[in-house]
Design a protein around this motif. Structure first.
Motif, PDB file in Angstrom:
ATOM      1  N   LEU A   6     -35.584 -29.162  76.132  1.00 17.37           N
ATOM      2  CA  LEU A   6     -34.745 -29.615  75.016  1.00 17.37           C
ATOM      3  C   LEU A   6     -33.935 -30.825  75.489  1.00 17.37           C
ATOM      4  O   LEU A   6     -33.171 -30.735  76.449  1.00 17.37           O
ATOM      5  CB  LEU A   6     -33.792 -28.497  74.555  1.00 17.37           C
ATOM      6  CG  LEU A   6     -32.891 -28.874  73.360  1.00 17.37           C
ATOM      7  CD1 LEU A   6     -33.703 -29.143  72.101  1.00 17.37           C
ATOM      8  CD2 LEU A   6     -31.861 -27.765  73.096  1.00 17.37           C
ATOM      9  N   GLU A  50     -31.131 -33.624  74.451  1.00 15.15           N
ATOM     10  CA  GLU A  50     -30.068 -33.790  73.455  1.00 15.15           C
ATOM     11  C   GLU A  50     -29.594 -35.236  73.452  1.00 15.15           C
ATOM     12  O   GLU A  50     -29.263 -35.807  74.499  1.00 15.15           O
ATOM     13  CB  GLU A  50     -28.904 -32.856  73.775  1.00 15.15           C
ATOM     14  CG  GLU A  50     -27.892 -32.736  72.649  1.00 15.15           C
ATOM     15  CD  GLU A  50     -26.601 -33.501  72.917  1.00 15.15           C
ATOM     16  OE1 GLU A  50     -25.983 -33.982  71.943  1.00 15.15           O
ATOM     17  OE2 GLU A  50     -26.202 -33.618  74.104  1.00 15.15           O
ATOM     18  N   THR A  84     -38.587 -30.826  72.727  1.00 19.46           N
ATOM     19  CA  THR A  84     -37.892 -31.063  71.466  1.00 19.46           C
ATOM     20  C   THR A  84     -36.714 -31.994  71.719  1.00 19.46           C
ATOM     21  O   THR A  84     -36.035 -31.882  72.737  1.00 19.46           O
ATOM     22  CB  THR A  84     -37.357 -29.715  70.915  1.00 19.46           C
ATOM     23  OG1 THR A  84     -38.457 -28.805  70.796  1.00 19.46           O
ATOM     24  CG2 THR A  84     -36.691 -29.891  69.558  1.00 19.46           C
ATOM     25  N   THR A  98     -33.086 -32.971  70.180  1.00 16.53           N
ATOM     26  CA  THR A  98     -32.105 -32.525  69.179  1.00 16.53           C
ATOM     27  C   THR A  98     -30.980 -33.546  69.046  1.00 16.53           C
ATOM     28  O   THR A  98     -30.545 -34.141  70.023  1.00 16.53           O
ATOM     29  CB  THR A  98     -31.518 -31.140  69.519  1.00 16.53           C
ATOM     30  OG1 THR A  98     -30.576 -30.795  68.501  1.00 16.53           O
ATOM     31  CG2 THR A  98     -30.816 -31.128  70.864  1.00 16.53           C
ATOM     32  N   ASP A  99     -30.572 -33.714  67.817  1.00 15.56           N
ATOM     33  CA  ASP A  99     -29.457 -34.598  67.506  1.00 15.56           C
ATOM     34  C   ASP A  99     -28.322 -33.758  66.912  1.00 15.56           C
ATOM     35  O   ASP A  99     -27.456 -34.263  66.226  1.00 15.56           O
ATOM     36  CB  ASP A  99     -29.932 -35.642  66.475  1.00 15.56           C
ATOM     37  CG  ASP A  99     -29.298 -36.992  66.735  1.00 15.56           C
ATOM     38  OD1 ASP A  99     -28.321 -37.041  67.500  1.00 15.56           O
ATOM     39  OD2 ASP A  99     -29.775 -37.978  66.168  1.00 15.56           O
ATOM     40  N   PHE A 100     -28.397 -32.474  67.219  1.00 18.28           N
ATOM     41  CA  PHE A 100     -27.438 -31.510  66.655  1.00 18.28           C
ATOM     42  C   PHE A 100     -26.029 -31.860  67.097  1.00 18.28           C
ATOM     43  O   PHE A 100     -25.763 -31.998  68.287  1.00 18.28           O
ATOM     44  CB  PHE A 100     -27.833 -30.105  67.134  1.00 18.28           C
ATOM     45  CG  PHE A 100     -26.865 -29.023  66.754  1.00 18.28           C
ATOM     46  CD1 PHE A 100     -26.720 -28.653  65.422  1.00 18.28           C
ATOM     47  CD2 PHE A 100     -26.120 -28.369  67.716  1.00 18.28           C
ATOM     48  CE1 PHE A 100     -25.837 -27.635  65.067  1.00 18.28           C
ATOM     49  CE2 PHE A 100     -25.237 -27.353  67.368  1.00 18.28           C
ATOM     50  CZ  PHE A 100     -25.098 -26.987  66.045  1.00 18.28           C
ATOM     51  N   ILE A 146     -23.251 -27.500  71.013  1.00 19.52           N
ATOM     52  CA  ILE A 146     -24.475 -28.270  71.279  1.00 19.52           C
ATOM     53  C   ILE A 146     -25.185 -27.678  72.496  1.00 19.52           C
ATOM     54  O   ILE A 146     -26.394 -27.465  72.499  1.00 19.52           O
ATOM     55  CB  ILE A 146     -24.142 -29.765  71.499  1.00 19.52           C
ATOM     56  CG1 ILE A 146     -23.651 -30.390  70.187  1.00 19.52           C
ATOM     57  CG2 ILE A 146     -25.360 -30.511  72.029  1.00 19.52           C
ATOM     58  CD1 ILE A 146     -23.003 -31.748  70.361  1.00 19.52           C
ATOM     59  N   THR A 168     -27.462 -24.628  72.084  1.00 19.86           N
ATOM     60  CA  THR A 168     -28.826 -24.769  71.544  1.00 19.86           C
ATOM     61  C   THR A 168     -29.872 -24.739  72.659  1.00 19.86           C
ATOM     62  O   THR A 168     -31.065 -24.707  72.393  1.00 19.86           O
ATOM     63  CB  THR A 168     -28.988 -26.077  70.741  1.00 19.86           C
ATOM     64  OG1 THR A 168     -28.726 -27.199  71.590  1.00 19.86           O
ATOM     65  CG2 THR A 168     -28.042 -26.114  69.551  1.00 19.86           C
ATOM     66  N   SER A 194     -28.870 -33.439  78.419  1.00 24.80           N
ATOM     67  CA  SER A 194     -28.096 -34.259  77.493  1.00 24.80           C
ATOM     68  C   SER A 194     -28.163 -35.707  77.991  1.00 24.80           C
ATOM     69  O   SER A 194     -27.960 -35.967  79.175  1.00 24.80           O
ATOM     70  CB  SER A 194     -26.646 -33.748  77.463  1.00 24.80           C
ATOM     71  OG  SER A 194     -25.890 -34.495  76.537  1.00 24.80           O
TER      72      SER A 194
END
Ligand code: ZN
Length: 355
Positions: A172, A174, A218, A220-222, A234, A237, A246
């Motif tokens: 993931l 970020e 993946t 993520t822009d959460f 954040i 996740t 990140s």
């Protein structure tokens, strides 16, 4: 002396106009040469029992040859196997087979067409006897198709089996900063360029590298759900992933340049630090700048996003500061692309050595 296996390899690797008809070409060669055992093939490179015709002059020489039945005729002699492969199609392109291109959508149609056009016993004369002879030949060729297909597939190298180097949901990434419950936060802004946009470029490049290695990844822009506490959320996740990263760019006094990859100060462990060092080294050497970790910078920092990530079951979590975007950089977007690729490669390398 010509070698049968080399002929098969040559046939596989030589491009011909209709690749799907190579199985017929090979099946005919199997039948006519007895899998390369005929003297016509071994001595003269002709596995088809192909007689010489004037149109063959450009690619073959005439040679007098007595076949196993004791019949002497003038046959094609090929200088090398490439000519042996290509010569077949020169032979088929002669006027006697005109129209073969319109009867070649399936290998079965093609062999029927050329058999009846004259490949076997001359053009079809309308007699039952001739029909039987041609049909018998067609059947023999079709019976050899499985063998021909198998031979043609052997040389196509098996794609290297992808070793599964991840254990959970993969990676993931970020994108640091951006939208959050309080609005939009660009991160550092230098000469109108927003850190957020560069973070996104880097994340997308890293993702390409990771996906290309066969690892799920993946981006993520959460930006969190609760005003004020979004960074911890954040990090949360990261649950279920192998790696959380990140992605950021640094800014300080407009002169310092270098890379650093950080881990949580209390919750980070040896694995996190190992990935941070590996990644920092790869980014710095890719961009040709200082690796601040190698120069003694402590990677441990009290970062809310990593705190949230460490409180999940994620295997490792880091925060990458690719470079200082406020120091002179000719083309930031390009550096972010290259840096992102280094992030992706470091993650792939870490996964590969920690399966
Ligand atoms: Zn940032």
């Amino acid at each position: 002396m010509f070698n049968w296996n080399e002929f098969v390899q040559e046939l596989k690797s030589t491009q011909v106009e209709f690749e799907h008809l190579k199985v017929i070409q090979l099946a005919q060669a199997i039948l006519e040469s007895g899998r390369g055992k005929s003297d016509l093939f071994k001595l003269h490179g002709n596995p088809y029992g192909m007689k010489f015709r004037k149109e063959m002059r450009a690619i073959a020489d005439p040679v007098t040859y007595t076949d196993s039945a004791g019949e002497t005729d003038i046959y094609c002699q090929f200088d090398d196997l490439e000519e042996a492969v290509k010569g077949y199609w020169v032979f088929i392109d002669r006027p006697v087979y005109s129209g073969w291109r319109t009867s070649n959508s399936k290998p079965e149609d093609y062999i029927e067409f050329i058999a009846y056009a004259g490949y076997i016993g001359g053009p079809f004369d309308g007699s039952d006897e001739d029909r039987k002879r041609k049909d018998a030949y067609i059947t023999k060729i079709l019976d050899l198709l499985p063998e021909a297909k198998m031979l043609l597939n052997i040389s196509i190298p098996d794609p290297e089996p992808v070793r599964k180097i991840w254990m959970a949901k993969g990676v993931l990434l970020e994108v640091g900063h951006g939208s959050n419950p309080d609005g939009f936060e660009p991160g550092a802004v230098v000469e109108g360029e927003r850190e957020y946009d560069l973070n996104k470029v880097a994340a997308q490049e890293a993702q390409k590298v990771i996906l290309a290695a066969g690892v799920p990844c993946t981006v993520t822009d959460f930006g969190g759900v609760t005003s004020g506490s979004d960074l911890y959320e954040i990090g949360q996740t990261a649950a279920g992933y192998d790696v959380f990263c990140s992605i950021h760019h640094n800014a300080a006094n407009a002169s310092a340049q270098g890379t650093e990859v950080l881990v949580h100060n209390r919750k980070g462990d040896a694995d996190d630090i190992a990935l941070a060092k590996l990644m920092s080294d790869q980014i710095a050497s890719t961009l040709g700048i200082r690796d601040r970790l190698a120069r003694g910078r402590d990677p441990r920092a009290a970062l809310g996003v990593l705190s949230g990530a460490e409180d999940t079951d994620v295997r490792v979590s880091v925060l990458a500061e690719l470079y200082f975007m406020d120091a002179p950089v000719a083309d930031r977007k390009n550096w972010s692309k290259l840096g992102g690729q280094a992030v992706g490669q470091a993650i792939v390398d870490w996964l590969a050595s920690n399966t």
